[in-house]
Enzyme design. Structure first.
Site, mmCIF file in Angstrom:
data_model
loop_
_atom_site.group_PDB
_atom_site.id
_atom_site.type_symbol
_atom_site.label_atom_id
_atom_site.label_comp_id
_atom_site.label_asym_id
_atom_site.label_seq_id
_atom_site.Cartn_x
_atom_site.Cartn_y
_atom_site.Cartn_z
ATOM 1 N N LYS A 247 44.875 40.178 46.290
ATOM 2 C CA LYS A 247 46.297 40.354 45.980
ATOM 3 C C LYS A 247 46.459 41.428 44.907
ATOM 4 O O LYS A 247 46.264 41.189 43.719
ATOM 5 C CB LYS A 247 46.911 39.034 45.486
ATOM 6 C CG LYS A 247 48.415 39.098 45.464
ATOM 7 C CD LYS A 247 48.922 38.571 44.162
ATOM 8 C CE LYS A 247 50.135 39.179 43.576
ATOM 9 N NZ LYS A 247 50.412 40.571 43.646
ATOM 10 N N GLU B 119 40.284 39.359 32.841
ATOM 11 C CA GLU B 119 40.262 40.536 31.966
ATOM 12 C C GLU B 119 41.699 40.858 31.637
ATOM 13 O O GLU B 119 42.510 41.073 32.543
ATOM 14 C CB GLU B 119 39.591 41.723 32.672
ATOM 15 C CG GLU B 119 38.094 41.585 32.845
ATOM 16 C CD GLU B 119 37.326 41.507 31.535
ATOM 17 O OE1 GLU B 119 37.876 41.895 30.484
ATOM 18 O OE2 GLU B 119 36.185 41.021 31.557
ATOM 19 N N CYS C 245 43.903 49.512 29.794
ATOM 20 C CA CYS C 245 43.571 48.378 28.919
ATOM 21 C C CYS C 245 42.684 48.855 27.783
ATOM 22 O O CYS C 245 42.665 48.265 26.713
ATOM 23 C CB CYS C 245 42.880 47.287 29.715
ATOM 24 S SG CYS C 245 41.457 47.887 30.624
ATOM 25 N N GLU D 20 50.285 44.621 22.493
ATOM 26 C CA GLU D 20 49.981 45.663 23.482
ATOM 27 C C GLU D 20 51.286 46.264 24.002
ATOM 28 O O GLU D 20 52.175 45.535 24.423
ATOM 29 C CB GLU D 20 49.189 45.065 24.654
ATOM 30 C CG GLU D 20 48.768 46.127 25.647
ATOM 31 C CD GLU D 20 48.036 45.556 26.865
ATOM 32 O OE1 GLU D 20 48.523 44.582 27.455
ATOM 33 O OE2 GLU D 20 46.978 46.106 27.213
HETATM 34 P P1 NAD Z 1 50.332 41.449 35.336
HETATM 35 O O1 NAD Z 1 49.676 40.341 34.595
HETATM 36 O O2 NAD Z 1 51.797 41.532 35.332
HETATM 37 O O3 NAD Z 1 49.904 41.382 36.880
HETATM 38 C C1 NAD Z 1 48.552 41.358 37.275
HETATM 39 C C2 NAD Z 1 48.459 40.753 38.665
HETATM 40 O O4 NAD Z 1 48.802 39.367 38.596
HETATM 41 C C3 NAD Z 1 49.410 41.373 39.673
HETATM 42 O O5 NAD Z 1 48.775 41.465 40.923
HETATM 43 C C4 NAD Z 1 50.538 40.358 39.727
HETATM 44 O O6 NAD Z 1 51.282 40.395 40.923
HETATM 45 C C5 NAD Z 1 49.756 39.080 39.622
HETATM 46 N N1 NAD Z 1 50.536 37.886 39.242
HETATM 47 C C6 NAD Z 1 51.786 37.822 38.721
HETATM 48 N N2 NAD Z 1 52.146 36.530 38.531
HETATM 49 C C7 NAD Z 1 51.092 35.765 38.917
HETATM 50 C C8 NAD Z 1 50.830 34.383 38.934
HETATM 51 N N3 NAD Z 1 51.728 33.480 38.523
HETATM 52 N N4 NAD Z 1 49.629 33.962 39.396
HETATM 53 C C9 NAD Z 1 48.694 34.835 39.799
HETATM 54 N N5 NAD Z 1 48.880 36.183 39.803
HETATM 55 C C10 NAD Z 1 50.070 36.637 39.368
HETATM 56 O O7 NAD Z 1 49.658 42.811 34.802
HETATM 57 P P2 NAD Z 1 50.028 44.309 35.183
HETATM 58 O O8 NAD Z 1 51.339 44.638 34.548
HETATM 59 O O9 NAD Z 1 49.861 44.535 36.648
HETATM 60 O O10 NAD Z 1 48.851 45.123 34.442
HETATM 61 C C11 NAD Z 1 48.885 45.505 33.106
HETATM 62 C C12 NAD Z 1 48.033 44.580 32.267
HETATM 63 O O11 NAD Z 1 46.707 44.552 32.777
HETATM 64 C C13 NAD Z 1 47.897 45.052 30.822
HETATM 65 O O12 NAD Z 1 48.049 43.953 29.964
HETATM 66 C C14 NAD Z 1 46.476 45.598 30.766
HETATM 67 O O13 NAD Z 1 45.894 45.581 29.479
HETATM 68 C C15 NAD Z 1 45.784 44.681 31.700
HETATM 69 N N6 NAD Z 1 44.519 45.268 32.159
HETATM 70 C C16 NAD Z 1 43.335 44.765 31.669
HETATM 71 C C17 NAD Z 1 42.122 45.323 32.060
HETATM 72 C C18 NAD Z 1 40.811 44.786 31.530
HETATM 73 O O14 NAD Z 1 39.776 45.066 32.133
HETATM 74 N N7 NAD Z 1 40.801 44.055 30.439
HETATM 75 C C19 NAD Z 1 42.118 46.397 32.958
HETATM 76 C C20 NAD Z 1 43.330 46.881 33.422
HETATM 77 C C21 NAD Z 1 44.531 46.302 33.027
#
Ligand code: NAD
Length: 503
Positions: free
Chosen positions: A185, A260, A294, A395
Site C-alpha cells: 500500500k 521507520e 526523513c 519535524e
Molecule cells: P504518513 O504517515 O502520512 O503515511 C505513510 C503511509 O501510511 C501512507 O501510505 C498512508 O496512506 C498510510 N496510512 C495512513 N493512515 C494509515 C493507517 N491508519 N494505517 C496504516 N497506514 C496508514 O506519511 P507520509 O506523509 O506519506 O510521509 C512522510 C513521513 O514519512 C515523514 O514523517 C518522514 O519523516 C517519514 N519518513 C521516514 C523515513 C525513515 O526511513 N525513517 C523515510 C521516509 C519518510
C-alpha cells in the site's frame, strides 16, 4: 527563481489495483487524482480507490499464493528480483521522469533515487543465494545444531510519498526473496509510480498473488492492513502519528512490526571543519528534495567561532538556488509535494517568527509567473533558534533550517541530542577525537562524519532510534531478517549407538 514545465504534458494514466495477478478497479466511488506539484493543473493519474473489502481480497490472493512461493528455492526467488532490477535499469530514465512529475523532486534527484533502489534490488537478489542459517557444535556427540530462515507468510508493506521508488523496493525485495507474499500500500499521492513498480515485478515473472497492490487512502483501509488476522508482519515507513498507530495495533496482535518514522536531524559544523565541505553538505542535507527527506538536515549547530562566517557562506549559496519545475535541468529545488505540505511549511515559518527566531532568508510562498500554479516555497533559514522552540523540536518536512550556536563541543553534542527524534546526524570536523566522541555519543541510528545527514547504502542497516524508529533496521541483512522466522533444528544422528553413549 523561475520555470514552468518544459515538455508537452503526457496523457493522464488511468490506474488500477493489482490483486491476484489481475489489474482491477478499486471498489470505492472515491476517485484518487495524482497531480504534478510543480503545476497542479496537470493531472498525472486517476483511479478508483480500494476499500477494506479490496484489501481483504488482496490478503486472500497473497495467502493463496504463499505455499508455492515459499516452496520455490530462494535462489530462484532471487533471480526474479534480479530480473526486476534489470528491467528497472532499462526503464530508469522514463521512471525518473514520472517521479519528477508525480512527486516533484528534481530530475537528477529522481535519477539518484532510481539508482539507489536498483542497487538495493540487486543486493537483495543476491541474498537469495545466501538465505542460509548457521551451524554450531552441540554439547552432545553426533548431534548437529543448525538454524533455518523461513518466510512469515502474508506481510503488509506501507510506504510514504517522499521516496516513492526506493522505499517500496527496499521493502518489497527482501520480503519476496525471503519467500513472503506481499500486500503493498503506497501513499496515495504517488500511485502512478507504485503501479510501475508492480509492473516491473510482473514483467520479471512473479507469480500471481505473490505481490498485490492496493491503492487508496490510508484512512479507508490502513487499519485492515495491520489488523487482518492473516497478516504476519507490517513494514511501515511514514509519519510518527501513523507509525505509532500501526505499532500499537500490530503490537496488540503480537505480530512483527517495523516502523521507520520522522526525523529532525542535526548537523554540527565545528570550528576546525573544512567549511567548503560542510557548506556543500548542509546545502544538500537541508534543501535537497525540498527538505522532504526523513534524513534531511533540519537543525544546524555551529561552533560560535565560525558561526557568522559560515552563515554568510550559507546565505550566499542559498541565494543561488533556482526554485521551479524539477524537469528544468537548471532548477535546484522543486516544489513541496502538495498544497497540504506547502501549508505545513508556511505554518512552521509563521511559528518560527512568532517564537522569536530570526528569519535570515526565505519564508515566502513563490507565486511569480508560472510558479503560482505549483506548491513552491523559498528555502528558509532561521537563526537564534533555541531548543524550547517548536522549530527545533518538530519535524516540518520542508526546506526550513533551524540554526543555533554552541560554545563547547559538549554543548553542541547536548544540543544535537536534545530532541525526540534520532534518525541521523552529521559532524564536520578534522579532529579525530571529536569525530569519534560524536559517533559514540550521538543519539541517532546513523552518524555521518564530514558528509551530509542524508543517504544510505544497501549493504548497511538504515533506520533510527528514539522517536524515529521502532523494530528492526532496514536494508542489509537486518532488512532481510525482519521478513523471516528463525528456526533452530536439533539433529541427533547417534541412532542405535545412543543407548551406549556416556552422555
Ligand atoms: P504518513 O504517515 O502520512 O503515511 C505513510 C503511509 O501510511 C501512507 O501510505 C498512508 O496512506 C498510510 N496510512 C495512513 N493512515 C494509515 C493507517 N491508519 N494505517 C496504516 N497506514 C496508514 O506519511 P507520509 O506523509 O506519506 O510521509 C512522510 C513521513 O514519512 C515523514 O514523517 C518522514 O519523516 C517519514 N519518513 C521516514 C523515513 C525513515 O526511513 N525513517 C523515510 C521516509 C519518510
Amino acid at each position: 527563481m523561475t520555470a514552468a514545465a518544459t515538455e508537452p504534458t503526457p496523457e493522464v494514466s488511468l490506474l488500477k489495483q493489482y490483486i491476484a495477478g489481475k489489474w482491477v478497479d478499486g471498489s470505492t466511488t472515491r476517485e484518487i487524482v495524482s497531480t504534478n506539484p510543480a503545476d497542479t493543473r496537470q493531472v498525472v493519474a486517476k483511479l478508483k480507490g480500494c476499500d477494506q473489502a479490496d484489501a481483504v481480497r488482496a490478503v486472500d490472493a497473497a495467502e493463496a499464493a504463499f505455499a508455492s512461493w515459499r516452496a520455490a528455492p530462494a535462489p530462484a526467488r532471487g533471480r526474479i528480483i534480479a530480473k526486476a532490477a534489470a528491467i528497472a535499469r532499462e526503464r530508469k530514465e522514463e521512471l525518473a521522469r514520472l517521479m519528477t512529475r508525480e512527486q516533484g523532486k528534481i530530475l537528477s534527484e529522481a535519477l539518484g533515487e532510481m539508482e539507489k533502489g536498483i542497487n538495493l534490488m540487486e543486493w537483495f537478489a543476491g541474498e537469495g543465494m545466501r538465505m542460509g542459517g548457521m551451524t554450531q557444535p552441540s554439547e552432545l556427540p553426533r548431534n548437529l545444531l543448525y538454524t533455518l530462515r523461513q518466510p512469515l507468510g502474508v506481510v503488509s508493506i506501507i510506504t510514504p510519498w517522499n521516496f516513492p521508488w526506493a522505499i517500496p523496493v527496499w521493502k518489497i525485495s527482501p520480503a519476496l526473496v525471503a519467500g513472503n507474499c506481499v500486500v503493498f500500500k503506497p501513499a496515495s499521492l504517488v500511485p502512478a509510480l507504485a503501479v510501475e513498480i508492480v509492473k516491473i515485478f510482473e514483467a520479471a515473472g512473479l507469480p500471481p498473488g505473490v505481490l498485490n497492490l492496493v491503492l487508496g487512502a490510508g484512512s479507508a483501509m490502513g487499519d485492515i492492513l495491520v489488523s487482518e488476522p492473516r497478516i504476519k508482519a507490517v513494514s511501515f515507513t511514514g509519519s510518527n502519528e501513523i507509525g505509532k498507530r500501526v505499532h500499537t495495533l500490530g503490537g496488540a496482535r503480537g505480530i512483527k512490526v517495523t516502523c521507520e518514522m520522522g526525523g529532525k536531524n542535526p548537523a554540527v559544523v565545528w570550528g576546525d571543519a573544512d567549511l567548503a565541505l560542510a557548506l556543500g553538505g548542509v546545502m544538500k542535507g537541508a534543501f535537497g528534495s525540498t527538505g522532504q527527506r526523513c534524513t534531511a538536515t533540519s537543525r544546524l549547530i555551529l561552533d560560535e567561532r565560525i558561526a557568522d562566517e559560515f552563515l554568510k557562506m550559507l546565505l550566499a549559496e542559498v541565494k543561488k538556488i533556482k526554485v521551479g519545475d524539477g524537469m528544468d535541468q537548471t532548477v535546484g529545488m522543486g516544489p513541496a509535494v502538495d498544497e497540504s505540505q506547502l501549508k505545513t511549511d508556511l505554518e512552521y515559518i509563521a511559528i518560527g517568527k512568532s517564537e522569536g527566531a530570526k528569519l535570515l532568508c526565505g519564508g515566502r510562498r513563490l507565486e511569480d509567473a508560472d510558479l503560482r500554479h505549483g506548491c513552491f516555497v523559498e528555502p528558509t533559514i532561521f537563526d537564534g533558534v533555541t531548543p524550547r522552540m517548536r522549530l527545533w523540536r518538530e519535524e516540518i518536512f520542508g526546506p526550513v533550517l533551524a540554526v543555533t550556536r554552541a560554545k563547547t563541543f559538549e554543548e553542541a553534542l547536548a544540543l544535537a541530542n536534545d530532541c525526540e527524534f534520532g534518525l541521523t546526524c552529521a559532524i564536520y570536523t578534522q579532529d579525530l577525537t571529536l569525530a569519534m566522541r560524536f559517533s559514540q555519543d550521538a543519539e541517532a541510528g546513523m552518524v555521518h562524519v564530514n558528509s551530509p545527514t542524508i543517504g544510505g547504502e544497501a549493504q548497511v542497516p538504515f533506520g533510527g532510534i528514539k522517536g524515529s524508529g521502532v523494530g528492526e533496521r532496514e536494508m542489509s541483512k537486518e532488512g532481510l531478517h525482519f521478513f523471516t522466522e528463525l528456526k533452530t533444528v536439533f539433529l541427533d544422528y547417534t541412532g542405535a549407538a545412543r543407548s551406549s553413549s556416556i552422555y
